[in-house]
Design a protein around this motif. Sequence first.
Motif, mmCIF file in Angstrom:
data_model
loop_
_atom_site.group_PDB
_atom_site.id
_atom_site.type_symbol
_atom_site.label_atom_id
_atom_site.label_comp_id
_atom_site.label_asym_id
_atom_site.label_seq_id
_atom_site.Cartn_x
_atom_site.Cartn_y
_atom_site.Cartn_z
ATOM 1 N N GLY A 75 0.809 -1.220 0.000
ATOM 2 C CA GLY A 75 0.000 0.000 0.000
ATOM 3 C C GLY A 75 0.845 1.274 0.000
ATOM 4 N N ARG A 76 0.124 2.397 0.164
ATOM 5 C CA ARG A 76 0.773 3.712 0.106
ATOM 6 C C ARG A 76 1.253 4.167 1.478
ATOM 7 N NH1 ARG A 76 -0.966 6.392 -4.600
ATOM 8 N NH2 ARG A 76 -2.221 4.956 -5.818
ATOM 9 N N ARG A 77 2.000 5.270 1.478
ATOM 10 C CA ARG A 77 2.393 5.939 2.732
ATOM 11 C C ARG A 77 1.364 6.998 3.059
ATOM 12 N NH1 ARG A 77 8.518 7.977 3.164
ATOM 13 N NH2 ARG A 77 7.657 8.709 5.125
ATOM 14 N N TYR A 78 0.948 7.034 4.310
ATOM 15 C CA TYR A 78 0.012 8.075 4.734
ATOM 16 C C TYR A 78 0.605 8.954 5.836
ATOM 17 C CZ TYR A 78 -3.398 5.558 1.927
ATOM 18 O OH TYR A 78 -4.058 4.963 0.875
ATOM 19 N N ASP A 79 1.859 8.713 6.208
ATOM 20 C CA ASP A 79 2.460 9.607 7.198
ATOM 21 C C ASP A 79 2.778 10.955 6.563
ATOM 22 O OD1 ASP A 79 4.354 8.361 5.612
ATOM 23 O OD2 ASP A 79 5.857 8.167 7.193
ATOM 24 N N ILE A 80 3.063 10.928 5.267
ATOM 25 C CA ILE A 80 3.374 12.185 4.590
ATOM 26 C C ILE A 80 2.277 12.583 3.607
ATOM 27 C CG2 ILE A 80 5.896 12.089 4.803
ATOM 28 C CD1 ILE A 80 5.902 10.789 2.008
ATOM 29 N N GLY A 99 -7.398 1.739 -7.856
ATOM 30 C CA GLY A 99 -6.389 2.784 -7.646
ATOM 31 C C GLY A 99 -5.542 2.604 -6.408
ATOM 32 N N ARG A 100 -5.439 1.359 -5.900
ATOM 33 C CA ARG A 100 -4.540 1.076 -4.769
ATOM 34 C C ARG A 100 -4.860 1.943 -3.561
ATOM 35 N NH1 ARG A 100 -3.406 -3.386 -6.973
ATOM 36 N NH2 ARG A 100 -2.446 -3.258 -8.995
ATOM 37 N N GLY A 101 -6.148 2.002 -3.229
ATOM 38 C CA GLY A 101 -6.577 2.831 -2.105
ATOM 39 C C GLY A 101 -6.442 2.124 -0.757
ATOM 40 N N LEU A 102 -7.044 2.730 0.261
ATOM 41 C CA LEU A 102 -6.789 2.368 1.662
ATOM 42 C C LEU A 102 -7.498 1.099 2.141
ATOM 43 C CD1 LEU A 102 -5.620 3.317 4.423
ATOM 44 C CD2 LEU A 102 -7.607 4.821 4.650
ATOM 45 N N PHE A 103 -8.739 0.882 1.672
ATOM 46 C CA PHE A 103 -9.543 -0.232 2.199
ATOM 47 C C PHE A 103 -9.545 -1.406 1.232
ATOM 48 C CE2 PHE A 103 -11.172 3.414 4.404
ATOM 49 C CZ PHE A 103 -11.450 2.941 5.680
ATOM 50 N N ASP A 104 -9.223 -2.575 1.760
ATOM 51 C CA ASP A 104 -9.243 -3.787 0.946
ATOM 52 C C ASP A 104 -10.434 -4.627 1.405
ATOM 53 O OD1 ASP A 104 -8.722 -6.016 -0.546
ATOM 54 O OD2 ASP A 104 -6.892 -6.590 0.527
ATOM 55 N N CYS A 108 -16.232 -12.347 0.055
ATOM 56 C CA CYS A 108 -16.306 -13.782 -0.215
ATOM 57 C C CYS A 108 -17.738 -14.248 0.050
ATOM 58 C CB CYS A 108 -15.320 -14.537 0.664
ATOM 59 S SG CYS A 108 -13.614 -14.075 0.303
ATOM 60 N N GLN A 109 -18.079 -15.395 -0.522
ATOM 61 C CA GLN A 109 -19.476 -15.851 -0.435
ATOM 62 C C GLN A 109 -19.950 -16.083 0.999
ATOM 63 O OE1 GLN A 109 -19.907 -19.242 -2.912
ATOM 64 N NE2 GLN A 109 -20.746 -18.048 -4.616
ATOM 65 N N GLU A 110 -19.034 -16.554 1.846
ATOM 66 C CA GLU A 110 -19.466 -16.931 3.202
ATOM 67 C C GLU A 110 -18.956 -15.993 4.278
ATOM 68 O OE1 GLU A 110 -18.496 -21.087 3.587
ATOM 69 O OE2 GLU A 110 -19.614 -21.575 1.777
ATOM 70 N N MET A 111 -18.152 -14.993 3.900
ATOM 71 C CA MET A 111 -17.604 -14.039 4.866
ATOM 72 C C MET A 111 -17.233 -12.754 4.133
ATOM 73 S SD MET A 111 -16.533 -13.357 7.991
ATOM 74 C CE MET A 111 -16.353 -14.833 8.985
ATOM 75 N N THR A 112 -17.555 -11.619 4.734
ATOM 76 C CA THR A 112 -17.083 -10.338 4.198
ATOM 77 C C THR A 112 -15.988 -9.846 5.130
ATOM 78 O OG1 THR A 112 -19.291 -9.843 3.405
ATOM 79 C CG2 THR A 112 -17.784 -7.986 3.614
ATOM 80 N N ALA A 113 -14.815 -9.590 4.571
ATOM 81 C CA ALA A 113 -13.703 -9.160 5.430
ATOM 82 C C ALA A 113 -13.199 -7.805 4.966
ATOM 83 C CB ALA A 113 -12.578 -10.188 5.378
ATOM 84 N N VAL A 114 -12.855 -6.962 5.928
ATOM 85 C CA VAL A 114 -12.288 -5.640 5.620
ATOM 86 C C VAL A 114 -10.892 -5.588 6.215
ATOM 87 C CG1 VAL A 114 -12.587 -3.146 5.849
ATOM 88 C CG2 VAL A 114 -14.597 -4.633 5.846
ATOM 89 N N GLN A 115 -9.942 -5.100 5.425
ATOM 90 C CA GLN A 115 -8.580 -4.921 5.922
ATOM 91 C C GLN A 115 -7.979 -3.688 5.265
ATOM 92 O OE1 GLN A 115 -6.946 -8.787 5.057
ATOM 93 N NE2 GLN A 115 -6.885 -8.439 2.861
ATOM 94 N N ALA A 116 -6.806 -3.297 5.752
ATOM 95 C CA ALA A 116 -6.182 -2.066 5.253
ATOM 96 C C ALA A 116 -5.051 -2.378 4.294
ATOM 97 C CB ALA A 116 -5.640 -1.260 6.427
ATOM 98 N N GLY A 120 1.865 0.710 7.664
ATOM 99 C CA GLY A 120 1.272 0.713 9.009
ATOM 100 C C GLY A 120 0.110 -0.265 9.087
ATOM 101 N N GLY A 121 -0.275 -0.848 7.934
ATOM 102 C CA GLY A 121 -1.304 -1.886 7.900
ATOM 103 C C GLY A 121 -2.587 -1.454 8.584
ATOM 104 N N GLY A 122 -3.172 -2.378 9.331
ATOM 105 C CA GLY A 122 -4.470 -2.145 9.968
ATOM 106 C C GLY A 122 -4.460 -0.982 10.950
ATOM 107 N N SER A 123 -3.299 -0.595 11.441
ATOM 108 C CA SER A 123 -3.269 0.509 12.425
ATOM 109 C C SER A 123 -3.769 1.816 11.808
ATOM 110 C CB SER A 123 -1.863 0.695 12.998
ATOM 111 O OG SER A 123 -0.996 1.346 12.081
ATOM 112 N N LEU A 124 -3.700 1.916 10.485
ATOM 113 C CA LEU A 124 -4.120 3.158 9.821
ATOM 114 C C LEU A 124 -5.621 3.382 9.968
ATOM 115 C CD1 LEU A 124 -2.092 2.774 6.492
ATOM 116 C CD2 LEU A 124 -1.462 4.155 8.485
ATOM 117 N N ILE A 125 -6.382 2.279 9.979
ATOM 118 C CA ILE A 125 -7.845 2.442 9.991
ATOM 119 C C ILE A 125 -8.483 1.769 11.198
ATOM 120 C CG2 ILE A 125 -8.087 2.739 7.495
ATOM 121 C CD1 ILE A 125 -8.974 -0.229 7.365
#
Length: 593
Positions: A75-80, A99-104, A108-116, A120-125
């Motif tokens: 992913g991108r840098r968001y500190d700057i 566009g390679r944004g923040l939320f991934d 999936c058919q049996e589960m919806t998952a959100v990740q960053a 900084g990975g998940g700590s960003l969001i």
Amino acid sequence: MNRRLTRREMLVEGAIALGSLAVAPAFPGCAVVAASKRKIRLSYDAVVIGSGFGGSVAACRLAQAGLSVAVLERGRRYDINPFPRNWHNPLDGWLWSIGRGLFDLKLCQEMTAVQAAGLGGGSLIYANVHMRAPEAAFDRGWPRGYNRAALDPYYDLVAYMLDINPTPKSRMPTKARLTEVAARELGRAAQFCVPNVAVDYDAPGIEHLNKFGVSQRGCTSCGECCIGCNFHAKNTLDLNYLAVARSKGADIATLCEVFKIEPVATGYKVFFKDHANNEQESEISARYCFISAGAINSTELLLRCRDREGTLTKLSPRLGDNYSGNGDFLAFAFNTRESFNPSTGPTITTGIVYDRTDDGFKNWFIFEEGGYPKELHAILQLLNPHWGLFRAVGFVVKGALQNAFRALGGKVGATDRISDETAIFLMMGRDLADGEIQLHPRTAELSIRWKVPPNLALYEAERRLSTDFATAMGGNVAINPLWRLFHIPATVHSLGGCLMADSREDGVTDASGEVFEYPGLFVLDGSILPSATGVNPAHTIAAVAERNVEVAIRRFSGIQNWRAPEAALAKPVREPLGSVTIPAGGTLPTIAQ
Ligand SMILES: Cc1cc2nc3c(=O)[nH]c(=O)nc-3n(C[C@H](O)[C@H](O)[C@H](O)COP(=O)(O)OP(=O)(O)OC[C@H]3O[C@@H](n4cnc5c(N)ncnc54)[C@H](O)[C@@H]3O)c2cc1C
Ligand code: SF4
């Protein structure tokens, strides 16, 4: 441990460095981001894939121990750079798939998952909550040597690095007070607690340096924690662990996505796509490789290496097993008696434990009050039982999300509300961690298999407790529509897939995260947790990473007592969950059926 580069390597290195300075394909309205201002060499002592809770800890400690380290983050840098804020275009910087944004989002058919996706990975969001897994969470499938007492020193170390504290009374938002009042009315005061959060509560909005010399501002209570804090008042990983790693010489490259790992005589070759440089494929090699791409992505990467690329064929047959959504459940209360004001942050400040056996199923979960940016108020009203779900579905069917935004007449992004009677409730608990991450044998598409029936007792208890709180607040409950209509759970806390175990028959890595059959290859992130923590898991992911990277460094360096330099400064921290009391026979049953 660094060696001189050959002429060819220097040429390739130059190409990558140039590429990494190139301007990324911009999405309108959002600042462009360079992959890295540093050079990436061709060879390192250690390469770390991903920069979330596992990867940041690994990078920091390995660099402190004197190893040459490269971090490859997709992913991108968001500190700057600012976080996305274009409320009129849901495609502008928000989504990883566009566009390679923040939320991934993984639908999936049996589960919806959100990740960053981002440095900084998940700590960003994430919502900043740090909670230790209670002792009982370690009873299910953890390898020998794991229990709360053994992990406590590492939890203390993480707490020092991330400066965690409970939200001070003077900064408690209205929603916290209303949740506490409702808990009291429901006879649940003894299970109420104020969790630790990684938020800088110093002078609101005022710039200062944190203990690692990085600039932050105090929290302004803007309520935007889960879309990225533009004040840097969240103590995100790029502002501490990764800043230390960088200061110790680690090369950190963003927009570099790893797609293959191959063992070679000297260690591992890691292949990645440089998204900032026309998707150019490059490779680097390292003696040690740390995979920290998060539960779903680390598992997917290893599945691809085993089953599609054929480079890691000896990986355990247990790869993909023990996936858990950490019992996540989402609900709302509309038209609450008093304004809940969910957009005055931080996002989460309180919790209430539910612990009882319902119909033979031992239920343990925590109920937390949530929040959302004020700009989302209008679109969330589509879930209001008074509006009717059909209208919401109509909007979406009519022209997907973008049209739905427009159809709301520009209400998304409106900021003129002074009060909001919408409450949001987030729950997480000990599900059975009996899901599976798979690649389709023909299409190679990722899927998450999740069995609802064995976990239904947990979800049902979470639904009933949401109804009780909504009623106590004088509101109407609304459940996540994907669950209500299709029984598809949604999670922001994916765990498992590469579980730690005492043998290859039982898991993918040993108790220290080293992959069975592949010396020097490690997995350090949420994927190695064998069971749900039942609480917000980032604290445990980071503590386990601290423990495991310490074991690895002691072995690499031969220094048997190597410790993180900050371990000497870390003090025992009070875990607010420790003050919760559970009556004999369990907490009260719910009123709602
Ligand atoms: C909205 C939201 C709120 C949350 N709130 C909380 C909370 O309050 N408390 C809590 O404990 N948890 C919370 N979580 C969950 C928490 O963020 C995760 O549990 C945690 O981040 C997982 O850590 P990790 O190290 O396993 O992976 P991640 O933090 O997900 O890091 C993985 C990193 O690897 C990168 N990556 C992935 N694939 C590749 C690849 N192929 N090549 C290179 N890089 C790659 C990703 O971009 C990402 O940066 C929340 C999550 C969300 C989405
Ligand atoms: S409420 Fe969250 S996003 Fe807003 S300043 Fe505080 S920490 Fe940052």
